[in-house]
Design a protein around this motif. Structure first.
Motif, PDB file in Angstrom:
ATOM      1  N   HIS A  93       0.856  -1.186   0.000  1.00 33.61           N
ATOM      2  CA  HIS A  93       0.000   0.000   0.000  1.00 33.61           C
ATOM      3  C   HIS A  93       0.893   1.236   0.000  1.00 33.61           C
ATOM      4  CE1 HIS A  93      -3.439  -2.574   0.851  1.00 33.61           C
ATOM      5  NE2 HIS A  93      -2.616  -3.216   1.664  1.00 33.61           N
ATOM      6  N   GLY A  94       0.748   2.074  -1.038  1.00 35.71           N
ATOM      7  CA  GLY A  94       1.624   3.212  -1.223  1.00 35.71           C
ATOM      8  C   GLY A  94       1.236   4.446  -0.434  1.00 35.71           C
ATOM      9  N   PHE A  95       2.245   5.256  -0.139  1.00 35.80           N
ATOM     10  CA  PHE A  95       2.096   6.525   0.559  1.00 35.80           C
ATOM     11  C   PHE A  95       2.978   7.544  -0.132  1.00 35.80           C
ATOM     12  CE2 PHE A  95       1.089   3.339   3.652  1.00 35.80           C
ATOM     13  CZ  PHE A  95       0.184   3.896   4.531  1.00 35.80           C
ATOM     14  N   ASP A  96       2.576   8.797  -0.102  1.00 35.60           N
ATOM     15  CA  ASP A  96       3.418   9.886  -0.604  1.00 35.60           C
ATOM     16  C   ASP A  96       3.898  10.654   0.617  1.00 35.60           C
ATOM     17  OD1 ASP A  96       4.748  11.600  -2.273  1.00 35.60           O
ATOM     18  OD2 ASP A  96       2.990  12.832  -2.696  1.00 35.60           O
ATOM     19  N   GLU A  97       4.862  10.067   1.306  1.00 32.89           N
ATOM     20  CA  GLU A  97       5.340  10.618   2.572  1.00 32.89           C
ATOM     21  C   GLU A  97       6.856  10.734   2.574  1.00 32.89           C
ATOM     22  OE1 GLU A  97       3.492  11.624   5.176  1.00 32.89           O
ATOM     23  OE2 GLU A  97       1.596  10.986   4.275  1.00 32.89           O
ATOM     24  N   ASP A  98       7.332  11.680   3.323  1.00 33.21           N
ATOM     25  CA  ASP A  98       8.743  11.830   3.616  1.00 33.21           C
ATOM     26  C   ASP A  98       9.111  10.778   4.663  1.00 33.21           C
ATOM     27  OD1 ASP A  98      10.807  13.386   5.634  1.00 33.21           O
ATOM     28  OD2 ASP A  98      11.135  13.860   3.511  1.00 33.21           O
ATOM     29  N   PRO A  99      10.359  10.327   4.703  1.00 33.29           N
ATOM     30  CA  PRO A  99      10.741   9.348   5.719  1.00 33.29           C
ATOM     31  C   PRO A  99      10.385   9.777   7.148  1.00 33.29           C
ATOM     32  CG  PRO A  99      12.481   9.525   4.102  1.00 33.29           C
ATOM     33  CD  PRO A  99      11.464  10.587   3.769  1.00 33.29           C
ATOM     34  N   ALA A 100      10.453  11.048   7.449  1.00 33.09           N
ATOM     35  CA  ALA A 100      10.170  11.523   8.808  1.00 33.09           C
ATOM     36  C   ALA A 100       8.690  11.414   9.165  1.00 33.09           C
ATOM     37  CB  ALA A 100      10.638  12.966   8.964  1.00 33.09           C
ATOM     38  N   THR A 101       7.790  11.549   8.190  1.00 28.20           N
ATOM     39  CA  THR A 101       6.359  11.504   8.484  1.00 28.20           C
ATOM     40  C   THR A 101       5.741  10.135   8.206  1.00 28.20           C
ATOM     41  OG1 THR A 101       5.834  12.379   6.289  1.00 28.20           O
ATOM     42  CG2 THR A 101       6.040  13.965   8.107  1.00 28.20           C
ATOM     43  N   PHE A 102       6.380   9.303   7.420  1.00 22.96           N
ATOM     44  CA  PHE A 102       5.832   7.984   7.099  1.00 22.96           C
ATOM     45  C   PHE A 102       5.559   7.157   8.347  1.00 22.96           C
ATOM     46  CE2 PHE A 102       6.762   3.470   5.838  1.00 22.96           C
ATOM     47  CZ  PHE A 102       5.537   3.240   5.231  1.00 22.96           C
ATOM     48  N   THR A 103       6.455   7.202   9.319  1.00 25.03           N
ATOM     49  CA  THR A 103       6.281   6.396  10.530  1.00 25.03           C
ATOM     50  C   THR A 103       5.063   6.826  11.342  1.00 25.03           C
ATOM     51  OG1 THR A 103       7.809   7.796  11.789  1.00 25.03           O
ATOM     52  CG2 THR A 103       8.730   5.837  10.696  1.00 25.03           C
ATOM     53  N   GLN A 104       4.587   8.045  11.127  1.00 26.12           N
ATOM     54  CA  GLN A 104       3.414   8.533  11.847  1.00 26.12           C
ATOM     55  C   GLN A 104       2.106   8.041  11.230  1.00 26.12           C
ATOM     56  OE1 GLN A 104       3.844  12.802  11.933  1.00 26.12           O
ATOM     57  NE2 GLN A 104       5.962  12.644  12.605  1.00 26.12           N
ATOM     58  N   VAL A 105       2.127   7.644   9.957  1.00 24.20           N
ATOM     59  CA  VAL A 105       0.889   7.261   9.267  1.00 24.20           C
ATOM     60  C   VAL A 105       0.861   5.804   8.809  1.00 24.20           C
ATOM     61  CG1 VAL A 105       0.484   9.635   8.499  1.00 24.20           C
ATOM     62  CG2 VAL A 105       1.710   8.044   7.001  1.00 24.20           C
ATOM     63  N   MET A 106       1.981   5.122   8.845  1.00 24.77           N
ATOM     64  CA  MET A 106       2.042   3.779   8.256  1.00 24.77           C
ATOM     65  C   MET A 106       1.153   2.756   8.947  1.00 24.77           C
ATOM     66  SD  MET A 106       5.891   2.597   9.431  1.00 24.77           S
ATOM     67  CE  MET A 106       5.810   0.861   9.055  1.00 24.77           C
ATOM     68  N   GLY A 107       0.789   2.977  10.187  1.00 28.08           N
ATOM     69  CA  GLY A 107      -0.024   2.018  10.916  1.00 28.08           C
ATOM     70  C   GLY A 107      -1.503   2.314  10.950  1.00 28.08           C
ATOM     71  N   ARG A 108      -1.917   3.361  10.270  1.00 29.67           N
ATOM     72  CA  ARG A 108      -3.347   3.715  10.263  1.00 29.67           C
ATOM     73  C   ARG A 108      -4.161   2.636   9.561  1.00 29.67           C
ATOM     74  NH1 ARG A 108      -2.927  10.082   8.761  1.00 29.67           N
ATOM     75  NH2 ARG A 108      -2.084  10.736  10.769  1.00 29.67           N
ATOM     76  N   ALA A 109      -5.397   2.495   9.982  1.00 24.46           N
ATOM     77  CA  ALA A 109      -6.308   1.532   9.352  1.00 24.46           C
ATOM     78  C   ALA A 109      -6.514   1.911   7.896  1.00 24.46           C
ATOM     79  CB  ALA A 109      -7.627   1.494  10.094  1.00 24.46           C
ATOM     80  N   ARG A 110      -6.519   0.917   7.039  1.00 22.14           N
ATOM     81  CA  ARG A 110      -6.754   1.140   5.607  1.00 22.14           C
ATOM     82  C   ARG A 110      -8.243   0.934   5.309  1.00 22.14           C
ATOM     83  NH1 ARG A 110      -1.986  -2.130   5.348  1.00 22.14           N
ATOM     84  NH2 ARG A 110      -3.306  -3.916   4.979  1.00 22.14           N
ATOM     85  N   ARG A 111      -8.699   1.670   4.328  1.00 22.33           N
ATOM     86  CA  ARG A 111     -10.089   1.476   3.894  1.00 22.33           C
ATOM     87  C   ARG A 111     -10.146   0.229   3.023  1.00 22.33           C
ATOM     88  NH1 ARG A 111      -9.722   7.236   2.163  1.00 22.33           N
ATOM     89  NH2 ARG A 111     -10.016   8.335   4.105  1.00 22.33           N
ATOM     90  N   PRO A 112     -11.211  -0.560   3.174  1.00 22.23           N
ATOM     91  CA  PRO A 112     -11.330  -1.769   2.336  1.00 22.23           C
ATOM     92  C   PRO A 112     -11.521  -1.443   0.887  1.00 22.23           C
ATOM     93  CG  PRO A 112     -13.079  -1.674   4.017  1.00 22.23           C
ATOM     94  CD  PRO A 112     -12.259  -0.441   4.150  1.00 22.23           C
TER      95      PRO A 112
END
Length: 177
Positions: free
Chosen positions: A158-177
């Motif tokens: 599952h892709g994200f458009d995040e900087d390495p510093a902010t990715f760790t803050q959002v990577m564990g959020r629930a994904r929409r089905p």
């Protein structure tokens, strides 16, 4: 056959990519694991494991790290000893982030990236990041403890458009089905 299962005991997450062409800056991908406790399974990680750290109890660690993709075979390898994780942990999310220096890079800019998740010699998941070419980071595996205390894998990139510093803050959020 019965429904008896031991779940996943020890998993290996491996990442590889080809080096940048001559004259171009090196491409650096990093594996990151985030652990979540039952009380906050989709919130703030209890701790992170990456190139410069390991889990406090030694159950999750990076045993191979590359800054340029010039390894032999798999460039980065992370081990997760899930069977040893304390029972308060409910999830472990593993992701990959592309270092953004000296310029903006997505998976489309990485030569031949691949990820493999396995337990022992059994391959549980493989991917080439083809579905997230425009992303700068991606989650690649989610290990979840079920009601019986066994660990299972929810594969998927599952892709994200995040900087390495902010990715760790959002990577564990629930994904929409």
């Amino acid at each position: 056959m019965t429904g008896f299962s031991k779940g996943i005991g020890k998993a290996e997450v491996a990442l590889k990519w080809d080096p940048s062409p001559a004259g171009r800056p090196p491409t650096d991908l990093d594996i990151i694991a985030a652990t979540f406790v039952s009380a906050d399974a989709y919130g703030t990680p209890a701790y992170l494991v990456h190139f410069d750290s390991r889990s406090p109890d030694g159950t999750i660690f990076l045993n191979r790290d590359s800054t340029d993709g010039r390894g032999f075979g798999w460039d980065e390898v992370m081990m997760l000893e899930l069977e040893r994780l304390d029972s308060r942990y409910a999830r472990v999310v593993v992701g990959v982030v592309i270092q953004q220096r000296p310029g903006h890079k997505t998976f489309a800019d990485v030569l031949n990236p691949a990820v493999r998740v396995r337990e022992g010699y059994t391959v549980l998941a493989e991917d080439d990041f083809g579905s997230v070419l425009g992303a700068t980071a991606a989650t690649i595996a989610e290990f979840v403890r079920n009601d019986s205390g066994e660990w299972t894998l929810r594969p998927g990139v599952h892709g994200f458009d995040e900087d390495p510093a902010t990715f760790t803050q959002v990577m564990g959020r629930a994904r929409r089905p």
